[in-house]
Design a protein around this motif. Structure first.
Motif, PDB file in Angstrom:
ATOM      1  N   PHE A  17       0.815  -1.205   0.000  1.00 14.82           N
ATOM      2  CA  PHE A  17       0.000   0.000   0.000  1.00 14.82           C
ATOM      3  C   PHE A  17       0.853   1.260   0.000  1.00 14.82           C
ATOM      4  CE2 PHE A  17      -3.469  -2.714   0.846  1.00 14.82           C
ATOM      5  CZ  PHE A  17      -4.636  -1.995   0.833  1.00 14.82           C
ATOM      6  N   ALA A  18       2.154   1.150  -0.265  1.00 19.36           N
ATOM      7  CA  ALA A  18       3.031   2.322  -0.218  1.00 19.36           C
ATOM      8  C   ALA A  18       2.424   3.456  -1.034  1.00 19.36           C
ATOM      9  CB  ALA A  18       4.407   1.958  -0.757  1.00 19.36           C
ATOM     10  N   GLY A  19       2.286   4.613  -0.403  1.00 23.10           N
ATOM     11  CA  GLY A  19       1.736   5.781  -1.071  1.00 23.10           C
ATOM     12  C   GLY A  19       0.222   5.878  -1.047  1.00 23.10           C
ATOM     13  N   GLN A  20      -0.470   4.881  -0.529  1.00 22.79           N
ATOM     14  CA  GLN A  20      -1.932   4.892  -0.516  1.00 22.79           C
ATOM     15  C   GLN A  20      -2.500   5.740   0.622  1.00 22.79           C
ATOM     16  OE1 GLN A  20      -4.166   3.294  -2.666  1.00 22.79           O
ATOM     17  NE2 GLN A  20      -2.387   2.888  -3.921  1.00 22.79           N
ATOM     18  N   PHE A  21      -1.778   5.826   1.728  1.00 25.25           N
ATOM     19  CA  PHE A  21      -2.302   6.489   2.909  1.00 25.25           C
ATOM     20  C   PHE A  21      -1.587   7.820   3.147  1.00 25.25           C
ATOM     21  CE2 PHE A  21      -2.824   1.853   3.942  1.00 25.25           C
ATOM     22  CZ  PHE A  21      -4.162   1.814   3.599  1.00 25.25           C
ATOM     23  N   ALA A  22      -2.214   8.693   3.916  1.00 26.84           N
ATOM     24  CA  ALA A  22      -1.726  10.054   4.109  1.00 26.84           C
ATOM     25  C   ALA A  22      -0.599  10.138   5.126  1.00 26.84           C
ATOM     26  CB  ALA A  22      -2.869  10.953   4.569  1.00 26.84           C
ATOM     27  N   SER A  23       0.276  11.097   4.893  1.00 23.75           N
ATOM     28  CA  SER A  23       1.246  11.582   5.862  1.00 23.75           C
ATOM     29  C   SER A  23       1.118  13.096   5.852  1.00 23.75           C
ATOM     30  CB  SER A  23       2.675  11.182   5.483  1.00 23.75           C
ATOM     31  OG  SER A  23       2.855   9.802   5.626  1.00 23.75           O
ATOM     32  N   VAL A  24       1.338  13.710   6.995  1.00 22.35           N
ATOM     33  CA  VAL A  24       1.263  15.167   7.093  1.00 22.35           C
ATOM     34  C   VAL A  24       2.588  15.639   7.687  1.00 22.35           C
ATOM     35  CG1 VAL A  24      -0.020  17.139   7.995  1.00 22.35           C
ATOM     36  CG2 VAL A  24      -1.233  15.000   7.480  1.00 22.35           C
ATOM     37  N   LEU A  25       3.252  16.557   6.981  1.00 18.75           N
ATOM     38  CA  LEU A  25       4.571  17.024   7.390  1.00 18.75           C
ATOM     39  C   LEU A  25       4.509  18.438   7.944  1.00 18.75           C
ATOM     40  CD1 LEU A  25       6.580  15.727   4.294  1.00 18.75           C
ATOM     41  CD2 LEU A  25       6.086  14.538   6.442  1.00 18.75           C
ATOM     42  N   LEU A  44      -7.496   5.804   5.283  1.00 14.22           N
ATOM     43  CA  LEU A  44      -7.763   4.361   5.215  1.00 14.22           C
ATOM     44  C   LEU A  44      -9.035   4.062   4.428  1.00 14.22           C
ATOM     45  CD1 LEU A  44      -6.901   1.537   6.280  1.00 14.22           C
ATOM     46  CD2 LEU A  44      -8.295   2.006   8.305  1.00 14.22           C
ATOM     47  N   THR A  45      -9.977   5.002   4.416  1.00 17.63           N
ATOM     48  CA  THR A  45     -11.273   4.742   3.793  1.00 17.63           C
ATOM     49  C   THR A  45     -11.506   5.549   2.514  1.00 17.63           C
ATOM     50  OG1 THR A  45     -12.306   6.399   5.230  1.00 17.63           O
ATOM     51  CG2 THR A  45     -12.325   4.109   6.002  1.00 17.63           C
ATOM     52  N   THR A  46     -10.464   6.084   1.903  1.00 20.49           N
ATOM     53  CA  THR A  46     -10.648   6.783   0.627  1.00 20.49           C
ATOM     54  C   THR A  46     -11.043   5.774  -0.449  1.00 20.49           C
ATOM     55  OG1 THR A  46      -8.340   6.531  -0.042  1.00 20.49           O
ATOM     56  CG2 THR A  46      -8.911   8.542   1.203  1.00 20.49           C
ATOM     57  N   ASP A  47     -11.657   6.255  -1.497  1.00 28.19           N
ATOM     58  CA  ASP A  47     -12.051   5.373  -2.604  1.00 28.19           C
ATOM     59  C   ASP A  47     -10.841   4.637  -3.168  1.00 28.19           C
ATOM     60  OD1 ASP A  47     -14.682   6.173  -2.326  1.00 28.19           O
ATOM     61  OD2 ASP A  47     -14.609   7.628  -3.969  1.00 28.19           O
ATOM     62  N   ALA A  49      -7.920   3.875  -1.680  1.00 28.83           N
ATOM     63  CA  ALA A  49      -7.433   2.853  -0.751  1.00 28.83           C
ATOM     64  C   ALA A  49      -8.382   1.660  -0.683  1.00 28.83           C
ATOM     65  CB  ALA A  49      -7.229   3.461   0.638  1.00 28.83           C
ATOM     66  N   GLN A  50      -9.681   1.924  -0.677  1.00 31.45           N
ATOM     67  CA  GLN A  50     -10.668   0.848  -0.625  1.00 31.45           C
ATOM     68  C   GLN A  50     -10.609  -0.018  -1.897  1.00 31.45           C
ATOM     69  OE1 GLN A  50     -12.954   0.067   2.036  1.00 31.45           O
ATOM     70  NE2 GLN A  50     -11.395   1.315   3.027  1.00 31.45           N
ATOM     71  N   ALA A  51     -10.449   0.621  -3.047  1.00 35.72           N
ATOM     72  CA  ALA A  51     -10.364  -0.130  -4.303  1.00 35.72           C
ATOM     73  C   ALA A  51      -9.110  -0.997  -4.326  1.00 35.72           C
ATOM     74  CB  ALA A  51     -10.377   0.829  -5.486  1.00 35.72           C
ATOM     75  N   TYR A  52      -7.995  -0.448  -3.881  1.00 37.18           N
ATOM     76  CA  TYR A  52      -6.751  -1.222  -3.843  1.00 37.18           C
ATOM     77  C   TYR A  52      -6.888  -2.397  -2.883  1.00 37.18           C
ATOM     78  CZ  TYR A  52      -1.805  -2.368  -3.800  1.00 37.18           C
ATOM     79  OH  TYR A  52      -0.610  -3.025  -3.918  1.00 37.18           O
ATOM     80  N   GLN A  53      -7.455  -2.134  -1.717  1.00 43.10           N
ATOM     81  CA  GLN A  53      -7.634  -3.198  -0.730  1.00 43.10           C
ATOM     82  C   GLN A  53      -8.533  -4.311  -1.273  1.00 43.10           C
ATOM     83  OE1 GLN A  53      -8.261  -2.193   3.413  1.00 43.10           O
ATOM     84  NE2 GLN A  53      -9.892  -3.702   3.519  1.00 43.10           N
ATOM     85  N   ALA A  54      -9.622  -3.945  -1.934  1.00 46.20           N
ATOM     86  CA  ALA A  54     -10.543  -4.945  -2.473  1.00 46.20           C
ATOM     87  C   ALA A  54      -9.859  -5.820  -3.517  1.00 46.20           C
ATOM     88  CB  ALA A  54     -11.760  -4.253  -3.087  1.00 46.20           C
ATOM     89  N   GLN A  55      -8.934  -5.243  -4.244  1.00 47.18           N
ATOM     90  CA  GLN A  55      -8.267  -5.978  -5.320  1.00 47.18           C
ATOM     91  C   GLN A  55      -7.086  -6.811  -4.828  1.00 47.18           C
ATOM     92  OE1 GLN A  55      -6.719  -3.412  -8.388  1.00 47.18           O
ATOM     93  NE2 GLN A  55      -6.982  -4.983  -9.939  1.00 47.18           N
TER      94      GLN A  55
END
Length: 187
Positions: A17-25, A44-47, A49-55
């Motif tokens: 999931f590298a790059g799928q989730f947010a970081s704030v600097l 975690l619940t963006t469209d 991220a959810q699409a990647y997780q489902a696949q």
């Protein structure tokens, strides 16, 4: 501070999931830290991220933790692989670096200086984007030798995020096993 997401499905044997989730600097206040934590958890619940997780993962919902780190203002930052993720060679390390924060590299907004090194830290190939490389031979050697120490401790090829500050101090920001590493063609 740097407020970074960390999910249970972020890196597994069958997905990354590298790059799928947010970081704030560059988060400065407690209120901003709390808002950044919420932002990371919501990623975690963006469209996307959810699409990647489902696949790519099992149907159960991933869980999110958030890591708060000291914010580094680097001279140069990037990623390092202790095995070549493109061709599978375990005798090649890949070092990609950009001036300043590594966010522009991991987000895909900047093309890095690219170095291929052998396991002794000797550069065998480079692709430099500007007139002057962002890393010198000493930087590459230090990165390679220290990363290989981590690989030896963990017992597998690793994917690192790193930064070198203006005083020359190397900071390891993240380390994880390389997922889906191709077969080594030399074996």
């Amino acid at each position: 501070y740097a407020v970074r997401s960390s999910s249970t499905h972020e890196d597994g044997e069958s997905s990354s999931f590298a790059g799928q989730f947010a970081s704030v600097l560059n988060v400065a206040t407690l209120t901003d830290v709390l808002e950044a934590i919420t932002h990371c958890q919501q990623s975690l619940t963006t469209d996307r991220a959810q699409a990647y997780q489902a696949q790519h993962t099992t149907p159960e919902l991933s869980k999110m933790n958030v890591v708060i780190q000291q914010m580094i203002q680097p001279r140069v930052a990037g990623v390092l692989f202790t095995a070549n993720p493109t061709n599978g060679r375990r005798d090649q390390l890949i070092v990609d670096g950009v001036p300043g924060l590594g966010e522009s590299l991991v987000s895909g907004h900047q093309t890095p200086d690219h170095f291929v090194s052998d396991r002794s830290g000797r550069i065998v190939l480079s692709d430099i984007q500007q007139n002057t490389p962002c890393l010198d031979e000493k930087d590459i050697h230090t990165l390679v030798i220290e990363a290989l120490r981590g690989e030896q401790i963990w017992g597998c090829p690793l994917d690192f995020e790193w930064a070198i500050d203006h005083e020359g101090v190397l900071w390891w920001l993240q380390a994880r096993p390389i997922t889906k590493l191709p077969y080594d063609p030399r074996e």
